[in-house]
Design a protein around this motif. Sequence first.
Motif: not given
Length: 246
Positions: A56-61, A121-123, A197-199, A224-227
Amino acid sequence: MDWGRAKNVLIYAFLLLNLLLCYQLWVDLRDQVSANLDFTSLSEETQQIMEQKGIRVLGPIPAATPQLPDITYRYSGEELDQQPVPLVQPIDSKLIYSSFSELSSELQSQIPDIAGYRLDSQESEVGKFVLHPLVQKQWPLFRVSLELINSNQKIVAYRRPQIEIGTSSSQEVQKVLPASQALSSLIEKYFAPDTVVTDIQLGYYGELFNSESQVAAPMWRFMLENGKSYYVHGISADIISPKTTE
């Protein structure tokens, strides 16, 4: 007339209507999300692999493919072993989200180039905001970080990188490959089943060792969601995975 039976019929009719409305709302939301993520930029083969592997990809490409050069920079990682520097006056941590310009103004006396950084925000994590220096005031230099330490809703200290960003000696600019192309390579060759994939962001990839001068190339970063994170070279399409960075 059997009023009890008529009442039951009406109740079932309303339930069926509510189910139909909920289904239509779900379809509309699904179509809207799909349009925002623009999965049409991925090939049919890649989309099939995504479905088969549950990716899954949760953000825009991102669709942009700017022309960017390599850059040079000097970086000292000595501050990574140092204790955070306490702020003279703690600052409200919500400013990191609500008014970065006000935050920059508050910190400018201690971190003169704070305005040249962007929050990641991802890190970021509990107790620590992570910011990256910007190249050309736009592209983050990944893996080189300014850390703002927070406690009790206040930013109380910082750990600042010693870095000087220059330009490439060749000044050659090249068009960056599409994010969809980089994502397709990861989906087909690297991502495990059920990867989320979150970002997706474009920036530069910085190394963490000391050197007189280092070169950074444009990179697509996939969080990724798992960091974990994957980096794809914006020109050559070479992939840097968590395994290769260890």
